[in-house]
Write a protein that holds these residues in place. Structure first.
Motif, PDB file in Angstrom:
ATOM      1  N   PHE A 167      42.703  52.074  46.059  1.00 46.68           N
ATOM      2  CA  PHE A 167      43.390  50.201  46.241  1.00 46.68           C
ATOM      3  C   PHE A 167      43.585  49.928  47.597  1.00 46.68           C
ATOM      4  N   PHE A 168      44.192  50.559  48.402  1.00 41.76           N
ATOM      5  CA  PHE A 168      44.598  50.122  49.668  1.00 41.76           C
ATOM      6  C   PHE A 168      43.317  49.981  50.692  1.00 41.76           C
ATOM      7  N   ILE A 169      42.278  51.010  50.296  1.00 45.33           N
ATOM      8  CA  ILE A 169      41.063  50.916  51.187  1.00 45.33           C
ATOM      9  C   ILE A 169      40.380  49.869  50.961  1.00 45.33           C
ATOM     10  N   TYR A 170      40.393  49.212  49.603  1.00 43.91           N
ATOM     11  CA  TYR A 170      39.735  48.154  49.272  1.00 43.91           C
ATOM     12  C   TYR A 170      40.350  46.863  49.812  1.00 43.91           C
ATOM     13  N   LEU A 171      41.667  46.780  49.722  1.00 45.60           N
ATOM     14  CA  LEU A 171      42.643  45.823  50.160  1.00 45.60           C
ATOM     15  C   LEU A 171      42.394  45.631  51.642  1.00 45.60           C
ATOM     16  N   ASN A 172      42.345  46.687  52.461  1.00 42.72           N
ATOM     17  CA  ASN A 172      42.116  46.475  53.782  1.00 42.72           C
ATOM     18  C   ASN A 172      40.462  45.962  54.139  1.00 42.72           C
ATOM     19  N   LEU A 173      39.609  46.572  53.341  1.00 40.78           N
ATOM     20  CA  LEU A 173      38.441  45.982  53.645  1.00 40.78           C
ATOM     21  C   LEU A 173      38.435  44.537  53.293  1.00 40.78           C
ATOM     22  N   PHE A 174      39.127  44.047  52.321  1.00 44.01           N
ATOM     23  CA  PHE A 174      39.144  42.691  52.068  1.00 44.01           C
ATOM     24  C   PHE A 174      39.652  41.823  53.269  1.00 44.01           C
ATOM     25  N   ILE A 175      40.871  42.395  53.753  1.00 45.61           N
ATOM     26  CA  ILE A 175      41.243  41.674  54.890  1.00 45.61           C
ATOM     27  C   ILE A 175      40.401  41.612  56.168  1.00 45.61           C
ATOM     28  N   ALA A 176      39.710  42.447  56.179  1.00 48.99           N
ATOM     29  CA  ALA A 176      38.740  42.577  57.356  1.00 48.99           C
ATOM     30  C   ALA A 176      37.577  41.669  57.288  1.00 48.99           C
ATOM     31  N   MET A 177      37.349  41.474  56.142  1.00 51.83           N
ATOM     32  CA  MET A 177      36.008  40.792  55.546  1.00 51.83           C
ATOM     33  C   MET A 177      36.636  39.087  55.745  1.00 51.83           C
ATOM     34  N   MET A 178      37.782  38.910  55.285  1.00 52.88           N
ATOM     35  CA  MET A 178      38.428  37.590  55.227  1.00 52.88           C
ATOM     36  C   MET A 178      38.337  36.972  56.677  1.00 52.88           C
ATOM     37  N   MET A 179      38.859  37.923  57.437  1.00 50.43           N
ATOM     38  CA  MET A 179      38.915  37.700  58.970  1.00 50.43           C
ATOM     39  C   MET A 179      37.494  37.344  59.556  1.00 50.43           C
ATOM     40  N   VAL A 180      36.822  38.284  59.027  1.00 52.71           N
ATOM     41  CA  VAL A 180      35.183  37.843  59.548  1.00 52.71           C
ATOM     42  C   VAL A 180      34.813  36.172  59.226  1.00 52.71           C
ATOM     43  N   GLY A 201      31.234  39.569  52.158  1.00 49.37           N
ATOM     44  CA  GLY A 201      31.980  40.706  52.036  1.00 49.37           C
ATOM     45  C   GLY A 201      33.214  40.670  51.062  1.00 49.37           C
ATOM     46  N   VAL A 202      33.933  39.331  51.306  1.00 52.22           N
ATOM     47  CA  VAL A 202      34.909  39.135  50.601  1.00 52.22           C
ATOM     48  C   VAL A 202      34.490  39.021  48.953  1.00 52.22           C
ATOM     49  N   GLY A 203      33.099  38.707  48.542  1.00 48.34           N
ATOM     50  CA  GLY A 203      32.644  38.658  47.487  1.00 48.34           C
ATOM     51  C   GLY A 203      32.707  40.178  46.791  1.00 48.34           C
ATOM     52  N   LEU A 204      32.171  41.155  47.801  1.00 47.56           N
ATOM     53  CA  LEU A 204      32.021  42.354  47.337  1.00 47.56           C
ATOM     54  C   LEU A 204      33.157  43.016  47.064  1.00 47.56           C
ATOM     55  N   CYS A 205      34.506  42.726  48.083  1.00 46.57           N
ATOM     56  CA  CYS A 205      35.833  43.104  47.712  1.00 46.57           C
ATOM     57  C   CYS A 205      36.330  42.896  46.334  1.00 46.57           C
ATOM     58  N   PRO A 229      43.927  44.286  39.309  1.00 46.21           N
ATOM     59  CA  PRO A 229      45.427  44.539  39.503  1.00 46.21           C
ATOM     60  C   PRO A 229      46.222  43.050  39.834  1.00 46.21           C
ATOM     61  N   THR A 230      47.377  42.878  39.615  1.00 42.22           N
ATOM     62  CA  THR A 230      48.058  41.812  40.059  1.00 42.22           C
ATOM     63  C   THR A 230      48.218  41.313  41.313  1.00 42.22           C
ATOM     64  N   PRO A 231      48.546  42.270  42.369  1.00 40.43           N
ATOM     65  CA  PRO A 231      48.313  41.807  43.779  1.00 40.43           C
ATOM     66  C   PRO A 231      46.941  41.438  44.078  1.00 40.43           C
ATOM     67  N   VAL A 232      45.869  42.052  43.529  1.00 40.44           N
ATOM     68  CA  VAL A 232      44.521  41.432  43.889  1.00 40.44           C
ATOM     69  C   VAL A 232      44.466  39.974  43.212  1.00 40.44           C
ATOM     70  N   SER A 233      44.856  39.637  42.196  1.00 45.78           N
ATOM     71  CA  SER A 233      45.157  38.385  41.708  1.00 45.78           C
ATOM     72  C   SER A 233      45.574  37.343  42.644  1.00 45.78           C
ATOM     73  N   ALA A 234      47.038  37.825  43.226  1.00 42.65           N
ATOM     74  CA  ALA A 234      47.533  37.019  44.216  1.00 42.65           C
ATOM     75  C   ALA A 234      46.696  36.941  45.482  1.00 42.65           C
ATOM     76  N   LEU A 235      46.497  37.959  46.056  1.00 41.05           N
ATOM     77  CA  LEU A 235      45.747  37.851  47.468  1.00 41.05           C
ATOM     78  C   LEU A 235      44.351  37.231  47.177  1.00 41.05           C
ATOM     79  N   ILE A 236      43.586  37.697  46.560  1.00 35.88           N
ATOM     80  CA  ILE A 236      41.915  37.280  46.475  1.00 35.88           C
ATOM     81  C   ILE A 236      41.873  36.023  45.884  1.00 35.88           C
ATOM     82  N   HIS A 237      42.311  36.240  44.164  1.00 33.50           N
ATOM     83  CA  HIS A 237      42.036  35.127  43.432  1.00 33.50           C
ATOM     84  C   HIS A 237      43.049  33.844  43.393  1.00 33.50           C
TER      85      HIS A 237
END
Lengths: 100, 712
Positions: free
Chosen positions: B141-154, B170-174, B275-283
């Motif tokens: 979970f945390f690997i994906y979450l970090n990948l998301f932050i990296a991609m969002m920053m790109v 990239g964020v679409g993939l995450c 998972p709910t943190p994903v809904s909060a962060l990404i969606h």
């Protein structure tokens, strides 16, 4: 003096006899003798014309022919001996193993 | 104009050169988690996984703050060249970071809210992985979450449309990976469709939007020969207006996919399977706002074609109202928030469509605060019920008496169903208070953050497009109503299930981020207070004065929306608060009053069913037609088997029999038999009789002599 045509006729008869002997006879020695007959028919004409035209060329040729004939006799007789040794005969028709 | 404002990096000092770290710190975090986790296996505990992930995002936040500090002296912004990337002929696209007031605003939101959500997730996922009986997934979970932050920053830091697109994909993939995080849970009763299906649905819907974005990029490159923001904007006046219109409309298609607008929004409600943190962060907070950021970033393009602006504003306005009506009738706590997110994104899209770029970005920031808060709060509520229902070993001793639930009851237990909640304010007071703050902020009551940002949009809408203003005002009324309904259903009244009666408050690792977000939701409005216009001036450096004008505070608009919100909340109290339902199976009071309209709203206006009938079924039939008729019968049976196969066999037979056997073999055999015949003729003369040969010679001599004598 005998005209050259007589010599010519005699030479022709001799040559024809020799040629027929070569073509007809089966005995190797007879064939050999017939060949000599043809050579000497030619010799006769050479000397006859040489005398008629008083040129020596013909007579020199005759000597050449006699020399070649002598050599030929030596080789030919040796061949006949070899043939006889292998076939116990000198019938020339026996030597037909090269037939295709 | 914009290019001239950008200073080259050599001229300015500051911390600008450290900007690549915003991408590489999260990347380092996820690599460390992958490698160390693989080395230490079971000894690599949850604290290590989440600790590294949180540190990485916190690092990115610190770097973002450094960028913000550096910008204080250089408001015009800089581009930081990082690496040559694509150089083909005239096409030259380097990987450049663009640090300006707009991108730094996004960086701060992404990494700031991202850090809080990472911290919350460290606590939440501890329980979630145990309820899903797969504790090993914690690290994943945390690997994906970090990948998301990296991609969002790109995405937010790219200096060209192509770099933005790299992050966009990239964020679409995450998003896909995290929606389908519990991919084996299928089908999931709480969302109605299976998790992996929801992930695929999100991916496919986004592909449709990405197709539009790609076409827009192709058109841009075709028309200008470049993809870098500043160069494209310089050329805007030189491009034919029709082309700009096409570019912006295709871009709008991309926005509707990523930011969940009509007609491509359908993936977002199902994305709640994650998972709910994903809904909060990404969606809710970050990824779905990428479309708003794209339009704001492309302000000069959109400003050049008023038709496109109207289209964007109408899409946003209609979506805002449409999604709000659906949110009213949902019973799933996360579904309400999902439709609310679509609705609020509609507000932002409408704002940037009307040219109110600052108002859109302002709402983006405040919405990130309170919607992240609401989602995380709903996660805390869900977890509170889940922990009361199935106590884990570590808190089991307090709730032993719940273990006697029957199997059937366990089967139907849905911790996201608001109908089984009620009265939770007594059990989980901290969650209640922060949730109330988020709900009031979303409803738009002064002086919370949502009030200022929403009223700025409404004031701009009244100026620009009265129709959009009407749509948004109606949506704002419904927003206050459904949030009032949700808070009353969840926290007031009396518990309508055993689980709700014994709900357990979440640990501090979860509640502290909630409190921070609640603080931000209260004071976030200070970013762009009427009269001060901090954010307006801040973004003006990047957008330019024509796109970042300060909006006059319109007291009529503010009063109207506040009164409407209060009326909606009062209405919600009349329906749900005065006589709260006591039974989980009780009918919703609105159901009887609205009848068919309620059914339509509850069933989401049957949009999924309409898409199923109009697009998916015909598509499946088309696929079946291609597979069975075109591919199998025509291509395989007829073309391959009959035409090619039989034709080839015929050709082979022809070549084998007449050609090979007849002609080729005939030549070889003829040569042989001819030679044999000729030999027979010649061997006839080879009698072997010497005298024959002698006769031949003799005849030959005679013939030659005859010729010489008679003809020569």
């Amino acid at each position: 003096m005998i005209p050259v045509s007589y010599y010519f006729a005699l030479s022709a008869i001799l040559f024809t006899l020799g040629a027929l002997g070569v073509l007809i006879r089966k005995n190797a020695i007879i064939i050999f003798m017939s060949v000599e007959l043809m050579l000497n028919a030619a010799n006769l004409l050479f000397v006859a014309f040489a005398r008629t035209y008083e040129a020596l060329d013909g007579q020199i040729y005759v000597f050449f022919v006699i020399a070649v004939a002598a050599a030929e006799v030596a080789v030919g007789l040796a061949l006949i001996v070899a043939i006889y040794r292998s076939k116990q005969s000198i019938d020339i028709d026996e030597l037909s193993s090269m037939k295709g | 104009m914009l290019a001239a404002m950008i200073s080259s990096i050599e001229e300015v000092g500051g911390f600008f050169t450290s900007v690549p770290l915003i991408v590489f710190l999260p990347l380092a975090g996820l690599l460390l988690n992958i490698i160390l986790g693989a080395i230490f296996k079971d000894r690599w505990g949850e604290r290590a996984s989440s600790g590294i992930a949180i540190a990485a995002v916190l690092g990115a936040f610190v770097v973002s703050v450094l960028q913000w500090l550096s910008l204080q002296g250089h408001h015009e912004g800089v581009t930081v060249m990082f690496k040559e990337w694509i150089q083909i002929g005239d096409l030259d696209i380097p990987w450049e970071f663009r640090v300006d007031t707009l991108s730094v605003t996004m960086m701060l939101v992404v990494s700031g809210v991202g850090t809080l959500i990472h911290i919350y997730a460290a606590g939440y996922m501890h329980y979630d992985v145990r309820y899903k009986e797969d504790p090993a997934s914690y690290r994943r979970f945390f690997i994906y979450l970090n990948l998301f932050i990296a991609m969002m920053m790109v995405l937010v830091s790219g200096n060209s449309y192509l770099m933005l697109f790299v992050g966009w994909e990239g964020v679409g993939l995450c998003s896909f990976l995290l929606i389908g995080f519990w991919y084996s849970r299928n089908p999931d009763a709480s969302t109605g469709i299976g998790n992996s299906f929801a992930a695929k649905k999100a991916f496919v819907a986004n592909r449709v939007g990405d197709f539009g974005f790609l076409i827009a990029m192709f058109l841009t490159f075709w028309a200008t020969g470049t993809l870098s923001f500043a160069d494209v904007f310089e050329h805007v006046d030189a491009i034919a207006p029709g082309i700009v219109l096409a570019i912006t409309l295709f871009m709008l298609l991309g926005v509707t996919g990523k930011s969940a607008q009509l007609p491509l929004y359908v993936w977002l409600p199902d994305a709640m399977a994650g998972p709910t943190p994903v809904s909060a962060l990404i969606h809710a907070a970050t990824m779905v706002t990428a479309g708003v950021y794209l339009v704001a970033r492309s302000a000069p393009l959109f400003a050049a074609v008023p038709e496109a602006q109207t289209a964007v504003a109408l899409v946003g306005g209609i979506t805002a109202l449409f999604a709000a009506t659906i949110a009213v009738a949902q019973s799933d706590i996360k579904k309400v928030l999902a439709y609310s997110t679509i609705s609020q994104l509609g507000f932002m899209v409408a704002a940037v469509g009307m040219g109110a770029f600052v108002a859109g970005m302002f709402h983006l920031v405040t919405h990130a605060f309170f919607k992240a808060l609401l989602f995380l709060g709903s996660g805390a509520v869900i977890l509170a019920l889940e922990r009361a229902h199935h106590p884990l070993e570590e808190d089991g001793h307090e709730h032993d008496h719940h273990d006697d639930h029957g199997q059937a009851a366990e089967h139907h237990f849905d911790p996201q169903d608001m109908r089984i909640m009620g009265g939770l304010r007594k059990q989980i007071p901290t969650t209640y208070w922060v949730y109330l703050v988020g709900a009031v902020a979303l409803a738009g009551l002064p002086p919370l953050a949502g009030f200022f940002s929403k009223d700025e949009i409404l004031a701009d809408a009244l100026h620009a497009n009265p129709l959009v203003y009407a749509l948004l005002t109606a949506a704002a009324f419904l927003t206050a109503f459904y949030m009032g309904r949700q808070v009353l259903l969840v926290f007031f009244g009396q518990a309508r299930s055993e689980a709700a009666a014994h709900a357990v408050e979440s640990p501090r690792v979860m509640t502290i981020p909630l409190m921070v977000l609640a603080g931000l939701s209260i004071f976030g409005g200070a970013l762009n207070l009427p009269g001060l216009h901090g954010l307006t001036h801040w973004l003006e450096y990047t957008l330019g004065h024509e796109f970042a004008h300060a909006t006059e505070f319109n007291i009529t608009v503010a009063l109207t929306s506040t009164l409407l919100a209060l009326a909606a909340i009062y209405l919600a109290w009349l329906l749900y608060g005065r006589q709260p339902a006591t039974d989980a199976k009780a009918q919703d009071p609105l159901q009887a009053r609205l009848g068919g309209l309620w059914r339509a709203m509850q069933n989401k206006w049957w949009v999924d069913e309409i898409y199923e009938a109009l697009i998916i079924q015909p598509y499946r039939r088309l696929a079946a037609f291609f597979a069975e008729t075109v591919d199998w019968r025509f291509w395989h049976d007829w073309v391959h088997d009959s035409l090619t196969g039989r034709g080839f066999r015929g050709l082979a037979r022809f070549l084998a029999n007449p050609v090979d056997q007849g002609v080729i073999d005939g030549i070889a055999n003829g040569l042989a038999s001819g030679t044999v015949g000729l030999s027979k003729v010649f061997s006839f003369f080879q009698t072997g009789f010497v005298r024959n040969y002698a006769l031949m010679v003799f005849l030959g001599v005679v013939a030659m002599l005859g010729y010489l004598v008679f003809f020569a």
